[in-house]
Design an enzyme around this catalytic site. Structure first.
Site, PDB file in Angstrom:
ATOM      1  CG  ASP A   1      37.616   0.564 -41.772  1.00  0.00           C
ATOM      2  OD1 ASP A   1      38.087   0.356 -42.906  1.00  0.00           O
ATOM      3  OD2 ASP A   1      38.290   1.010 -40.825  1.00  0.00           O
TER       4      ASP A   1
ATOM      5  CB  THR B   1      41.371   3.403 -42.344  1.00  0.00           C
ATOM      6  OG1 THR B   1      41.080   2.070 -42.748  1.00  0.00           O
ATOM      7  CG2 THR B   1      40.449   3.792 -41.199  1.00  0.00           C
TER       8      THR B   1
ATOM      9  CE  LYS C   1      40.548  -0.355 -38.500  1.00  0.00           C
ATOM     10  NZ  LYS C   1      40.754  -0.223 -39.961  1.00  0.00           N
ATOM     11  CG  ASP C   2      43.882   5.009 -32.916  1.00  0.00           C
ATOM     12  OD1 ASP C   2      43.829   5.160 -34.157  1.00  0.00           O
ATOM     13  OD2 ASP C   2      44.824   4.425 -32.352  1.00  0.00           O
ATOM     14  NE  ARG C   3      43.373   3.685 -39.380  1.00  0.00           N
ATOM     15  CZ  ARG C   3      43.993   2.609 -38.915  1.00  0.00           C
ATOM     16  NH1 ARG C   3      44.727   2.702 -37.805  1.00  0.00           N
ATOM     17  NH2 ARG C   3      43.915   1.444 -39.537  1.00  0.00           N
TER      18      ARG C   3
ATOM     19  CG  HIS D   1      42.573  -5.913 -44.043  1.00  0.00           C
ATOM     20  ND1 HIS D   1      43.312  -5.604 -45.155  1.00  0.00           N
ATOM     21  CD2 HIS D   1      42.146  -4.723 -43.535  1.00  0.00           C
ATOM     22  CE1 HIS D   1      43.341  -4.294 -45.326  1.00  0.00           C
ATOM     23  NE2 HIS D   1      42.634  -3.727 -44.359  1.00  0.00           N
TER      24      HIS D   1
ATOM     25  CG  ASP E   1      37.238   3.459 -44.333  1.00  0.00           C
ATOM     26  OD1 ASP E   1      36.525   2.566 -44.841  1.00  0.00           O
ATOM     27  OD2 ASP E   1      38.056   3.226 -43.426  1.00  0.00           O
ATOM     28  CG  HIS E   2      39.111   1.676 -47.426  1.00  0.00           C
ATOM     29  ND1 HIS E   2      38.934   0.313 -47.308  1.00  0.00           N
ATOM     30  CD2 HIS E   2      39.605   2.091 -46.231  1.00  0.00           C
ATOM     31  CE1 HIS E   2      39.309  -0.086 -46.111  1.00  0.00           C
ATOM     32  NE2 HIS E   2      39.702   0.973 -45.421  1.00  0.00           N
TER      33      HIS E   2
ATOM     34  CG  HIS F   1      41.931  -1.047 -48.418  1.00  0.00           C
ATOM     35  ND1 HIS F   1      42.471   0.111 -47.913  1.00  0.00           N
ATOM     36  CD2 HIS F   1      41.743  -1.859 -47.337  1.00  0.00           C
ATOM     37  CE1 HIS F   1      42.583   0.020 -46.608  1.00  0.00           C
ATOM     38  NE2 HIS F   1      42.155  -1.159 -46.217  1.00  0.00           N
TER      39      HIS F   1
END
Length: 545
Positions: free
Chosen positions: A39, A80, A162-164, A307, A350-351, A485
């Site tokens: 991530d 994300t 993270k859940d996602r 972040h 993811d980014h 982002h």
């Protein structure tokens, strides 16, 4: 026996042998595929810290595997949830429906979290954190297609902080997905996957790794003076971890803890994730059966640190040096338990992330930052001054404008006129390059590649109607420190893409490939159908012939 009869018998035996040989043949596939998403890993992190990486982690994949040097995200916004979805579906938000981490439902007007599902319940974790599933994703994933191709004999698992990061890659048909619960310090799941955690995960949780890690202190891996790729540890561009009142090493968060959330900001969370991945491989015997299995791993702590501290921080550098060690540890474990040459692994992001705007300004580079919440308030105030009507914009998020269609209808206003006024306001603001009308994109003056990215990200049921394109270096952040982002710019959309192991040749290429090509490439390698919304193309150069 006559010569003729001998020939007939020999021909028959040869036919039987060939038939048996055909029956013994199988489609050539690896025993295990491991997908790694880091991530907020900018592409340049591969080389920014290259000299400090070990030979067994990132460098092993880069030098012994295949590197796609010019891999890009091809949609907006670069967040994300869309990133994880795109990697595994080979599709874009317009099709797979995961348009952001959160969005506004245009039919109901309600806010939606990407993996929320009120029909399921928590398993071994807090109530709200467990109401999660992949149901909001509208397409299949490469992991789904693997399960379908083997009549559900392949095993698929997703694990992340993270859940996602766990749910979306593992897909709709996964055997399990597990994510970190801040209230307990354990990995949890939801009833979508079953009513209980598997025994191996329960045993893992009982070891209480979170307690030991949270009570430790984060110090730099090497002497702090050696972190020459970073700004001085004490600077005004960084923010503190929750519970701390300073931004410098060492970092200790245990004293102020109210739950386990702060573990997300430490490299120890990556360590715990790798331990959980190894427990999954061992506990479910991944790679030991007759069919190909798939393990999806997503490292989240890199995003939390980015972040908070910015890409130029000692914390970011140390986080990636320590992640390199975790990657090395995982590769060695796979060598021992699955077998070198028996698994395929890919690593991507993811980014990316922007440099902190105030840092950029301090070195005389153009940049800026404006919070969407502030812009939302100012925009509605301006529209009221122009029209005399309140709340014409319902939401401003994900760099998109959601009009309040109910209010517009109530006041019997011309919706296109409201869009025009909204565009006029944005064009007066600092840092705005273009406003793209997502419902009439052919009218846009933005460059074609940016318009295409906006088009790929637009879902009429879940997206706003106007896309805000900022000037390079600008972003919508939460304050003067840290970064974020979400834009089209290369620092957000240029991602690493490494391949290693079974079926992968050694080398690199510099042609542009898209994030959507990852799932298409895996489908080609595994000889299975592409996900049902896939628009990508196989990267044939990386495959052994």
């Amino acid at each position: 026996m006559s010569m003729r009869k001998s020939l007939i018998v020999a021909a028959f035996l040869l036919f039987v042998l060939k038939l048996d040989a055909r029956q013994d043949q199988h489609v050539s596939r690896p025993k295990l595929v491991v997908g790694i998403v880091v991530d907020q890993m900018r592409w340049d992190y591969l080389y920014r810290y290259y000299d400090r990486y070990s030979e067994d982690g990132f460098k092993r994949m880069m030098n012994e595997g295949y590197s796609c040097q010019n891999a890009f995200i091809n949609y907006l916004p670069s967040f994300t949830a869309p990133g994880h979805s795109c990697i595994y579906t080979g599709s874009v938000p317009s099709i797979h429906g995961i348009v952001a981490n959160d969005w506004m439902d245009n039919k109901t007007g309600k806010g939606i979290y990407c993996t929320e599902d009120k029909t399921v319940t928590a398993v071994a974790g807090s109530y709200k954190a467990g109401q999660m599933s992949p149901r909001n994703m509208l397409t299949s994933t490469i992991t789904d297609e693997l399960r379908l191709a083997t009549n559900m004999r392949s095993k698929v698992y997703g694990i992340s902080i993270k859940d996602r990061g766990a749910i979306l890659p593992a897909g709709h048909l996964a055997n399990g997905a597990f994510w970190f619960d801040d209230s307990t310090g354990n990995f949890m799941s939801s009833s979508y996957y079953g009513n209980n955690l598997p025994d191996w995960m329960t045993k893992f949780n009982n070891k209480r790794w979170a307690d030991s890690f949270l009570n430790s202190t984060w110090v730099t891996l090497y002497d702090k003076s050696s972190y020459v790729q970073s700004l001085p540890d004490n600077n005004t561009f960084e923010g503190p971890i929750k519970g701390e009142n300073k931004v410098t090493f060492p970092h200790s968060v245990a004293a102020a803890q109210t739950n386990y959330n702060r573990l997300r900001y430490l490299p120890a969370a990556n360590t715990m994730l790798v331990k959980a991945a190894k427990a999954c491989i061992h506990g479910t015997q991944l790679g030991q059966g007759s069919e190909t299995d798939f393990l999806c791993i997503s490292f989240s702590s890199t995003d939390y640190v980015g972040h908070t501290f910015t890409p130029n921080s000692v914390e970011a550098e140390d986080m990636f040096l320590r992640l390199d060690e975790e990657i090395a540890s995982l590769l060695k474990y796979l060598d021992r338990h699955v077998g070198a040459g028996n698994y395929t692994i890919f690593l991507t992001a993811d980014h990316g992330a922007a440099h902190n705007a105030e840092y950029m300004q301090s070195i005389k580079l153009p940049a800026g930052n404006r919070a969407e919440g502030d812009a939302f308030t100012s925009l509605n105030k301006w529209l009221k001054e122009k029209t005399g009507k309140d709340s014409l914009v319902r939401d401003l998020s994900n760099y998109q404008v959601y009009l309040n269609d109910r209010s517009i209808d109530k006041y019997k206003m011309d919706r296109e006129a409201v869009k025009h006024l909204t565009t006029e306001w944005f064009e007066q603001q600092d840092g705005v390059a273009y406003i793209i009308d997502l419902e009439h994109m052919s009218n846009s003056t933005a460059p074609a590649n940016i318009c295409k990215m906006a088009m790929n990200g637009y879902n009429r049921l879940r997206s706003g109607c106007l896309q805000v394109i900022l000037q390079p270096g600008w972003y919508s952040g939460y304050g003067p420190t840290g970064t974020t982002h979400g834009t089209w710019n290369p620092y957000d959309t240029h991602i690493p893409l490494l391949w290693y192991g079974w079926g992968i040749r050694q080398g690199e290429n510099f042609k542009k490939v898209n994030m959507t090509d990852i799932a298409a490439t895996l489908a080609a390698m595994l000889h299975i159908q592409m996900p049902n919304g896939c628009i990508g193309k196989p990267i044939k150069e990386l495959m052994k012939k």
